[in-house]
Design a protein around this motif. Structure first.
Motif, short mmCIF file in Angstrom:
data_model
loop_
_atom_site.label_atom_id
_atom_site.label_comp_id
_atom_site.label_asym_id
_atom_site.label_seq_id
_atom_site.Cartn_x
_atom_site.Cartn_y
_atom_site.Cartn_z
N CYS A 1 61.73 26.25 4.32
CA CYS A 1 61.82 25.84 2.99
C CYS A 1 62.74 24.48 3.38
O CYS A 1 62.51 23.79 1.29
CB CYS A 1 62.63 26.25 2.49
SG CYS A 1 64.39 26.88 3.01
N SER A 2 62.84 24.49 3.87
CA SER A 2 63.48 22.50 4.04
C SER A 2 64.35 22.35 3.19
O SER A 2 65.69 20.91 2.91
CB SER A 2 62.45 20.78 3.68
OG SER A 2 61.12 21.30 4.11
N SER A 3 65.81 22.89 3.05
CA SER A 3 67.19 23.21 2.33
C SER A 3 67.87 22.17 3.64
O SER A 3 68.69 21.27 3.27
CB SER A 3 67.60 24.12 2.15
OG SER A 3 66.91 24.63 1.14
N CYS A 4 67.54 22.67 4.02
CA CYS A 4 68.59 21.90 5.68
C CYS A 4 68.10 20.77 6.13
O CYS A 4 69.30 20.25 5.87
CB CYS A 4 68.66 22.99 6.74
SG CYS A 4 66.70 23.12 7.40
N THR B 1 68.61 31.56 4.03
CA THR B 1 68.46 32.81 4.72
C THR B 1 69.49 33.29 6.38
O THR B 1 68.40 33.60 7.63
CB THR B 1 66.65 32.51 5.29
OG1 THR B 1 66.64 31.70 5.90
CG2 THR B 1 65.57 32.51 4.02
N CYS C 1 63.66 31.41 9.36
CA CYS C 1 63.45 30.09 9.21
C CYS C 1 61.96 30.33 8.15
O CYS C 1 60.70 30.52 8.95
CB CYS C 1 63.05 29.65 9.91
SG CYS C 1 63.00 27.55 9.53
N THR C 2 62.12 29.71 6.63
CA THR C 2 61.28 30.13 6.23
C THR C 2 60.35 28.41 5.71
O THR C 2 59.38 28.46 5.41
CB THR C 2 61.39 30.62 4.49
OG1 THR C 2 62.38 30.26 3.85
CG2 THR C 2 61.80 32.35 5.47
N ILE D 1 61.68 18.73 9.03
CA ILE D 1 60.62 20.34 8.81
C ILE D 1 59.67 19.94 8.97
O ILE D 1 59.00 18.70 7.91
CB ILE D 1 61.74 20.81 7.74
CG1 ILE D 1 62.87 21.46 8.13
CG2 ILE D 1 60.34 22.22 8.10
CD1 ILE D 1 63.52 21.92 9.02
N HIS E 1 61.15 22.97 13.71
CA HIS E 1 62.30 22.89 13.63
C HIS E 1 62.56 21.97 14.42
O HIS E 1 63.25 22.28 15.14
CB HIS E 1 62.58 23.97 13.20
CG HIS E 1 63.91 24.04 11.73
ND1 HIS E 1 65.55 22.65 12.97
CD2 HIS E 1 64.86 24.12 11.40
CE1 HIS E 1 66.33 22.92 11.99
NE2 HIS E 1 65.71 23.77 10.89
N CYS F 1 71.25 26.53 3.88
CA CYS F 1 69.75 27.42 4.44
C CYS F 1 70.11 28.36 3.74
O CYS F 1 71.17 29.83 3.38
CB CYS F 1 70.17 27.70 5.71
SG CYS F 1 69.10 29.15 6.64
S1 SF4 Z 1 67.01 25.48 5.43
FE1 SF4 Z 1 66.61 24.97 7.42
S2 SF4 Z 1 67.07 26.36 8.71
FE2 SF4 Z 1 66.75 27.29 6.99
S3 SF4 Z 1 65.31 28.33 6.45
FE3 SF4 Z 1 64.94 26.57 5.64
S4 SF4 Z 1 63.90 25.57 6.83
FE4 SF4 Z 1 64.30 27.32 7.84
#
Ligand code: SF4
Ligand code: SF4
Lengths: 375, 162, 358
Positions: free
Chosen positions: B73-76, B126, B70-71, B87, B107, B124
């Motif tokens: 990135c807040s996509s989830c 990744t 998990c980077t 996040i 997270h 996500c």
């Molecule tokens: S989408 Fe969520 S779980 Fe996936 S890398 Fe981004 S923050 Fe982490």
């Protein structure tokens, strides 16, 4: 309370109200019907709805188009897949995207499986409403196989959220085709049992034949769709009239009955199950290759400005999705034309002059799902 | 005459349909051992296995070095329709490149608000999170349903592109 | 074949020696009462358990299997639960009648069970109008249903009670008429005499088709009289929630429940006694050897086997058929069962007159 009247013999008599529901075994959910009764004869049925209103339409206004799909699972939870499909088709049509044939065929198979599972549950519950408690478990036995198929491929049994705008969430599971074929073979031997247990039973016949007749004109003017409307001869199958997904490439009959009584509504659904089986059989062996998710759909979906409408045939009738878009990633307004809502309000028209027991049978064959009515 | 005939025909046909129904239930009754469809739930816990796509709850797999993908990135978080993911990220200076970089701090996953719709998993980039196949999630305290998915002291895997 | 009157005689002897005749009489009555109460409690628990298991097997389920081995203690647990539950009464309910109804219905059931012959010499009350007596007292039960439905001040229970009234009164006629065919054949109303008349074969076998017809009618009418599916008008769970006992809770509800199963037992027992020879073993004409072997099976086993068989059939009805509507129920009785029954009775009378039966 209504006014007192005198009978021929000079006795005082009075009509009275009975609350059927919100907690009643045969309303299948929190529907409240106020019955105006004269003895056991129904004078009037006043439905009171809204006990499970969750403002789904309003919730959609804050959600993105991808997120709207998963809420529709919760409307008519027995036609979950068709509800998903309606929203996805709307988005695809608005964006003018063509999904691959593979997606179309899989969606169609899934929809028909959903229809079957919905009708199976309805059959079991119908028997139970009429007092034949055993049918319930038989219906569930067969539904269980479909649920397993769903669980294996979609990851959930009821709130599957399998469709996404532009495709599907996953490809089908490797076991999918084998399992579906097994199910079709199994269910073909069980459907005649359904007939022997209820359809041919003399008690059942007497309870349903000639009861609650809905004429074609009334069906049209009340907007009664689905098997309920088709039993009155009102041809309204969206799969035939405005084919979507793969319905234009399969052979199937639109089940139309003539009498419009409780029994023909019942029979329409039983025959529809045979049609669904035949649709699945036609498609299951030739699922074309193709991509599962159309790359043309971006991560953030923005519909062009304007109004869009899409209807699909759910297990209960015509589900219409109407979206007003202002060009942003959330819709401006969403309206669902749910089949249960229109079908419910025919009840007062049907039930007048019949007995309570008949009302239960009618309610059963109208096949109400309360969250679909209230949304 | 015909009325009498139909009277008796009705009776016999009615009886026949009743008997066919009884034959079917009778078959299931006498073959109950073979046909029983229900499962004995807590007893079969060990053998009960969910399908591998079954959606039980969201988890973040860690490898043996306590690293995840998990980077932050807040996509989830954005994809979730119910706001069940929060996040919390930090900005740190990468010791190798010297550039500023966003990493995940916590997270936070609210299982109690999750509708298990799978949208976060799809979103996500990744593949850092996935669905677990467990299904016994009841707790006595609602707080236990709020989980921090990245384990304490965990790091993001090296090969994961931001 | 063991005659239970030896046992009862010895008890009587012992008691007569120990106390005055009046005291002996009272003690005997008390013993019989206790035995019957114990029997009813046990058999109802057994019946409820069997019903649930049977229903489960019809429905592809396992049924109760948690409390005790194979769930055998399930009904006991349920009974204890009902004992401890709160008594709830609607505000405007008629208190006296509301409390009276469950007792009335149980009393009726107990009155009838006294006259049931359980085995050779094992009958508490062998009255010379036995068939008439049982039909008469078992119809007191409907009074309990009517009162209970009215007193609860609930519209659902009122509808249920009125339905039940119409139903039981109609079906009583059929039940009695079909029993009368055997009374005509046997020439006696006394239950022990009816059993005795089947020493060379049960009436269903001896009496040709008319008796078979009246047996089927008796099964139908009996199911209706006990308010069981497909004739469970009074409860009609999917229409009237719980019918006449909607307002009852706790032990009062348990009493209705108890009476329902006792009535089921009584109907089956009467059917077994009158049509299938009661405790009389299966005897076929003059096959002496065969009859002798059958005599080795104790009379009480025969009785319970036959009763159990009839109970099984009635349960089979319930778990297969949809419920009738109230007007159809009455049509079935007045248009089909009653005329057939009357003609049937005439035919049987004729057969008896000519001596054509075996
Ligand atoms: S989408 Fe969520 S779980 Fe996936 S890398 Fe981004 S923050 Fe982490
Ligand atoms: S599964 Fe759906 S509801 Fe649950 S956290 Fe992921 S996106 Fe949110």
């Amino acid at each position: 309370m209504t006014e007192e009247t005198l009978t021929k013999e000079g006795l005082k008599t009075q009509e009275y109200f009975v609350n059927m529901g919100p907690q009643h075994p045969s309303t299948h959910g929190v529907l409240r019907l106020m019955l105006e009764l004269d003895g056991e004869i129904i004078k009037k049925v006043i439905p009171h709805i809204g006990y499970v209103h969750r403002s789904i339409e309003k919730m959609c206004e804050k959600d993105s188009y991808r997120q709207i799909v998963h809420i529709t699972d919760r409307m008519d939870y027995l036609s979950n897949h068709m509800n998903n499909e309606a929203v996805c088709l709307l988005v695809e049509n608005a964006l003018e995207i063509e999904v691959s044939d593979r997606v179309k065929v899989i969606r169609t198979i899934m929809s028909e499986l959903t229809r079957l599972s919905s009708h199976q549950l309805w059959w079991g519950v119908m028997g139970m409403d009429l007092g034949a408690l055993t049918t319930f478990l038989y219906g569930f036995r067969d539904r269980e196989m479909i649920n397993d198929i769903f669980e294996e491929t979609c990851g959930a049994r009821l709130t599957m959220n399998y469709n996404t705008p532009g495709g599907l969430m996953f490809d089908i599971h490797p076991n999918f085709q084998r399992r579906v074929k097994e199910f079709v073979a199994h269910f073909k031997t069980k459907l005649p049992e359904y007939d022997a247990l209820l359809s041919d039973n003399v008690i059942f016949r007497n309870r349903t034949e000639g009861i609650g007749v809905l004429s074609k004109e009334d069906a049209i003017s009340f907007g009664v769709t689905g098997p309920t409307g088709r039993a009155s001869g009102f041809s309204n199958d969206i799969r035939k009239h405005k084919p979507y997904s793969a319905y234009d490439r399969v052979e199937f009959k639109e089940i139309l009955m003539e009498t419009g009584d409780t029994f023909s509504r019942y029979k329409a659904r039983i025959l529809e199950m045979w049609e669904s089986l035949s649709i699945i059989e036609q498609l299951i062996d030739n699922i074309p290759e193709g991509e599962i998710q159309s790359p043309a759909v971006k991560a953030v979906i923005k519909l062009p400005k304007g109004e869009f409408y899409q209807s699909v045939e759910t297990a209960r009738g015509e589900l219409g999705v109407y979206v007003v878009s202002d060009g942003t990633k959330n819709p401006y307004r969403v309206k669902f034309r749910s089949p249960g809502f229109s079908n419910l309000f025919v009840l007062n028209h049907l039930a007048q002059g019949y007995k309570i027991a008949d009302l239960v049978a009618m309610m059963s064959t109208i096949d109400l799902v309360i969250p679909d009515i209230d949304r | 005459m015909s009325a009498v005939a139909t009277y008796f025909k009705d009776i016999f046909q009615g009886l026949k349909t009743l008997l066919t129904g009884m034959k079917i239930t009778g078959y299931y009754f006498s073959h109950a051992r073979k046909e029983i469809i229900t499962q004995q739930y807590p007893e079969n816990r060990d053998t009960l296995k969910m399908f591998d796509r079954f959606r039980g709850r969201v988890v973040m797999p860690h490898d043996e070095n306590n690293e995840h993908a998990c980077t932050g990135c807040s996509s989830c978080e954005l994809a979730c329709p119910n706001g069940s993911i929060e996040i919390m990220w930090e900005r740190i200076v990468d010791p190798e490149t010297g550039k500023k970089k966003k990493i995940i701090d916590k997270h936070v996953y609210h299982h109690s608000m999750c509708t298990l719709c799978n949208l976060c998993i799809i979103a996500c980039p990744t593949d850092a999170i996935k669905m677990e196949q467990t299904f016994e999630h009841a707790t006595f305290d609602r707080k236990e349903l709020t989980m921090i998915l990245n384990k304490p002291g965990s790091k993001v895997r090296k090969d994961v592109e931001e | 074949m063991y005659n239970f009157s030896a046992l009862t005689q010895s008890i009587h002897q012992y008691l007569s020696e120990a106390m005055s005749p009046l005291g002996a009489k009272i003690t005997e009555m008390a013993i019989i009462g206790l035995v019957l109460i114990a029997f009813v409690a046990l058999s109802v628990m057994g019946l409820v358990y069997i019903e649930r298991k049977v229903a489960a097997f019809f429905q592809l389920r396992v049924g109760p299997n948690r409390v005790g081995k194979w769930g055998l203690l399930q009904t006991l647990a349920d009974f204890l639960k009902l004992l401890m539950k709160e008594h709830i009464m609607a505000r405007n309910a008629d208190k006296f009648l509301f409390n009276l109804a469950p007792f009335l219905i149980v009393t009726a059931a107990f009155l009838a069970i006294g006259a049931v012959p359980f085995g050779l010499g094992l009958q508490a009350f062998d009255i010379n109008i036995g068939v008439f007596y049982i039909s008469a007292v078992s119809s007191i039960g409907v009074l309990g249903i009517l009162i209970g439905g009215w007193a609860g001040n609930n519209k659902y229970s009122l509808i249920g009670a009125l339905r039940s009234g119409a139903q039981v009164i109609s079906y009583e006629i059929s039940a009695i008429l079909s029993l009368l065919t055997i009374v005509v054949l046997a020439g006696d109303l006394q239950l022990s005499a009816i059993i005795e008349s089947q020493r060379d074969g049960w009436w269903v076998f001896k009496g040709h088709i008319p008796v078979l017809i009246s047996f089927v009618i008796f099964l139908i009418a009996g199911t209706a009289e006990t308010n069981r599916g497909p004739f469970d008008m009074a409860e009609a769970e999917s229409e009237l929630t719980a019918g006449f006992h909607t307002e009852y809770s706790g032990i009062k509800f348990a009493m209705f429940f108890l009476a329902e199963y006792v009535n089921l037992f009584i109907i089956a027992a009467v059917g077994a006694t009158v049509f299938l020879g009661g405790w009389m073993p299966l005897h076929i004409g003059h096959w002496q050897a065969f009859n002798h072997i059958m005599d080795y099976i104790p009379s009480i086993v025969w009785f319970f086997l036959k009763t159990g068989g009839i109970i099984g059939i009635i349960m089979w009805f319930k778990w297969t058929f949809p419920r009738l509507r109230i007007d159809q129920l009455l049509v079935l009785e007045w248009k089909y069962l009653l005329p057939i029954n009357l003609v049937n009775l005439l035919v049987v009378a004729f057969i008896t007159l000519m001596g054509w039966h075996f």
